[in-house]
Design a protein around this motif. Structure first.
Motif, short mmCIF file in Angstrom:
data_model
loop_
_atom_site.label_atom_id
_atom_site.label_comp_id
_atom_site.label_asym_id
_atom_site.label_seq_id
_atom_site.Cartn_x
_atom_site.Cartn_y
_atom_site.Cartn_z
N VAL A 351 0.83 -1.21 0.00
CA VAL A 351 0.00 0.00 0.00
C VAL A 351 0.87 1.25 0.00
O VAL A 351 0.69 2.16 -0.83
CB VAL A 351 -0.95 0.01 1.22
CG1 VAL A 351 -1.85 1.24 1.18
CG2 VAL A 351 -1.78 -1.26 1.27
N ARG A 352 1.82 1.31 0.89
CA ARG A 352 2.64 2.51 0.98
C ARG A 352 3.61 2.64 -0.19
O ARG A 352 3.95 3.76 -0.59
CB ARG A 352 3.38 2.53 2.33
CG ARG A 352 2.41 2.71 3.49
CD ARG A 352 3.11 2.84 4.83
NE ARG A 352 2.15 2.96 5.90
CZ ARG A 352 1.56 4.09 6.29
NH1 ARG A 352 1.87 5.23 5.67
NH2 ARG A 352 0.70 4.09 7.28
N ARG A 353 4.03 1.52 -0.77
CA ARG A 353 4.86 1.63 -1.97
C ARG A 353 4.06 2.24 -3.13
O ARG A 353 4.58 3.06 -3.89
CB ARG A 353 5.41 0.25 -2.36
CG ARG A 353 6.45 -0.28 -1.39
CD ARG A 353 7.22 -1.45 -1.97
NE ARG A 353 6.41 -2.64 -2.17
CZ ARG A 353 6.13 -3.52 -1.21
NH1 ARG A 353 6.61 -3.36 0.02
NH2 ARG A 353 5.41 -4.59 -1.48
N LEU A 354 2.81 1.86 -3.23
CA LEU A 354 1.97 2.45 -4.27
C LEU A 354 1.69 3.92 -3.99
O LEU A 354 1.68 4.75 -4.91
CB LEU A 354 0.65 1.67 -4.37
CG LEU A 354 0.76 0.22 -4.83
CD1 LEU A 354 -0.62 -0.44 -4.81
CD2 LEU A 354 1.38 0.11 -6.21
N LEU A 355 1.48 4.26 -2.74
CA LEU A 355 1.23 5.66 -2.38
C LEU A 355 2.46 6.51 -2.68
O LEU A 355 2.35 7.65 -3.16
CB LEU A 355 0.86 5.76 -0.90
CG LEU A 355 -0.49 5.19 -0.49
CD1 LEU A 355 -0.66 5.27 1.02
CD2 LEU A 355 -1.63 5.90 -1.20
N CYS A 356 3.63 5.97 -2.39
CA CYS A 356 4.87 6.71 -2.68
C CYS A 356 4.98 6.99 -4.17
O CYS A 356 5.34 8.10 -4.58
CB CYS A 356 6.05 5.90 -2.18
SG CYS A 356 7.66 6.72 -2.40
N ALA A 357 4.66 6.00 -4.98
CA ALA A 357 4.73 6.19 -6.44
C ALA A 357 3.69 7.19 -6.91
O ALA A 357 3.98 8.04 -7.78
CB ALA A 357 4.53 4.85 -7.14
N LEU A 358 2.50 7.15 -6.33
CA LEU A 358 1.45 8.12 -6.70
C LEU A 358 1.88 9.53 -6.38
O LEU A 358 1.65 10.48 -7.16
CB LEU A 358 0.17 7.80 -5.95
CG LEU A 358 -0.85 6.85 -6.59
CD1 LEU A 358 -2.03 6.64 -5.64
CD2 LEU A 358 -1.32 7.39 -7.92
N GLU A 359 2.48 9.71 -5.22
CA GLU A 359 2.89 11.05 -4.80
C GLU A 359 4.06 11.55 -5.64
O GLU A 359 4.16 12.75 -5.93
CB GLU A 359 3.27 11.03 -3.32
CG GLU A 359 3.36 12.42 -2.71
CD GLU A 359 3.37 12.36 -1.20
OE1 GLU A 359 3.04 13.38 -0.58
OE2 GLU A 359 3.73 11.30 -0.63
N SER A 360 4.94 10.64 -6.06
CA SER A 360 6.09 11.03 -6.85
C SER A 360 5.72 11.34 -8.30
O SER A 360 6.35 12.19 -8.95
CB SER A 360 7.14 9.90 -6.85
OG SER A 360 7.57 9.62 -5.54
N HIS A 361 4.67 10.66 -8.81
CA HIS A 361 4.27 10.84 -10.20
C HIS A 361 2.76 11.03 -10.27
O HIS A 361 2.04 10.14 -10.71
CB HIS A 361 4.68 9.63 -11.03
CG HIS A 361 6.14 9.35 -11.00
ND1 HIS A 361 7.06 10.09 -11.70
CD2 HIS A 361 6.85 8.40 -10.32
CE1 HIS A 361 8.28 9.61 -11.45
NE2 HIS A 361 8.17 8.60 -10.62
N PRO A 362 2.26 12.18 -9.80
CA PRO A 362 0.81 12.40 -9.77
C PRO A 362 0.22 12.47 -11.17
O PRO A 362 0.90 12.78 -12.12
CB PRO A 362 0.68 13.73 -9.03
CG PRO A 362 2.00 14.42 -9.24
CD PRO A 362 3.02 13.33 -9.31
#
Length: 362
Positions: A351-362
């Motif tokens: 979950v947090r790995r996906l959130l990190c990617a979302l925040e890095s590449h909105p």
């Protein structure tokens, strides 16, 4: 976020997903056990943790980053990644899912009457395909028991994310009485939920998928809306469809749901199409989830979005393992996405790995 597509998981890569160090140690041990036994052990631990801890997150937590927040169905979501129904059927571990970083949590499927589900074995792993097969049959303690549990949860005042309740038909209820069965669950649970889901798409309750017609969808939506609309603040209602519907039938059901007052749909449930799998499926039946479901569920999501236009809420689920998968669902028209099988293979840190990617590449 942009994507160039997501390649299927191969026999080599299915076991080589990015996982955290703790899950890297635990998964091989759990995978030596029967799948349902491992699930039961994990849920028992999760339930004990959830009784002892609140699962509340600080404002600075990554899962509550301002850049990830959105509003949908009149609800505030701290991020768009949710837990799909099926993992926590009886709402036993909601605080833990919140602690994992989910932006919303869906419990169930719950039925009006308690039921044991189908005979075992009824849950199978296909590691070479990054998939699960289940024929659980809506095993749960029933709507009354969930109402007690959710009342206690609400009394703790710990929820920071929307909580959805997924409603199914009791197996002993004839199809002709399905509307009353769903209505009973709605009357017990609507006030305790932030949104409701009408699930008519599981392959594991005889005759359930036969309810996926325009007329039946209207009748069921109206039945659930009866007690829901009597609330001071009625809850949004969603419809969950199967990926195995013909395109025209899926669109007809989606249009009927919106006409009947539903806020949107969840696309999709598990598939009964086992073609092209690497793992052995002899003797297996039920619903297939995970990577093999990704392409069809995402394609149907896009078709329904095109048919309905921009306004209805669509939640994309089915085969999400990577940031690229999340991106593909969002680009197909989903505002929100849900995970289940990905957690089994990649662990809760996904979950947090996906959130990190979302925040890095909105």
């Amino acid at each position: 976020m942009t994507t160039e597509g997501s390649s299927p998981i191969t026999a080599a890569s299915a076991t080589g997903l990015q996982v955290g160090p703790l899950w890297g140690l635990l998964r091989p041990l759990l995978f030596r056990l029967d799948a349902e036994r491992a699930h039961g052990m994990a849920m028992a631990l999760a339930a004990r943790w959830s009784k002892a801890f609140s699962g509340k997150l600080g404002e600075a937590d990554q899962a509550r980053s301002p850049g990830l927040r959105l509003r949908a169905m009149g609800l505030g979501f701290p991020n768009p990644i949710g837990l799909a129904a099926g993992l926590d059927k009886d709402a036993e571990a909601v605080p833990l899912w919140q602690q994992c970083g989910f932006g919303f949590i869906e419990v169930g499927t719950v039925t009006a009457l308690p039921q044991p589900g189908n005979p075992r074995p009824r849950l199978f792993r296909l590691p070479a395909d990054g998939a699960l097969v289940n024929r659980m049959g809506f095993n749960n303690a029933g709507a009354e028991a969930m109402a007690v549990r959710l009342t206690r949860l609400r009394e703790r005042e710990l929820m920071q994310v929307p909580l959805g309740v997924n409603l199914g038909k009791s197996k002993v209820t004839p199809a002709a009485q399905a509307a009353a069965d769903y209505q009973r669950s709605s009357a017990l649970l609507a006030e305790l939920a932030d949104y409701l889901v009408v699930n008519i798409s599981s392959p594991n309750t005889p005759g359930l998928r036969d309810l996926q017609t325009g007329d039946q969808v209207r009748a069921l939506a109206e039945a659930v809306q009866g007690p829901n609309q009597r609330l001071t603040q009625p809850r949004p209602v969603l419809l969950k469809l199967a990926p195995d519907l013909a395109d025209a039938d899926a669109i007809a059901c989606a249009e009927a749901a919106i006409e009947a007052g539903c806020a949107g749909l969840i696309l999709t449930n598990t598939t009964i199409d086992f073609k092209g799998l690497s793992g052995a499926t002899v003797g297996m039946s039920g619903g297939l989830s995970g990577r093999p479901l990704f392409a069809r569920s995402t394609r149907l999501l896009g078709l329904v979005r095109e048919a309905l236009g921009p306004d209805p809420i669509l939640i994309g689920t089915g085969g999400i393992f990577t940031p690229e998968d999340v991106a593909a669902k969002l680009e197909a028209g989903a505002q929100l996405v849900q995970l289940y099988t990905g957690l089994i293979y990649a662990g809760p840190g996904l979950v947090r790995r996906l959130l990190c990617a979302l925040e890095s590449h909105p």
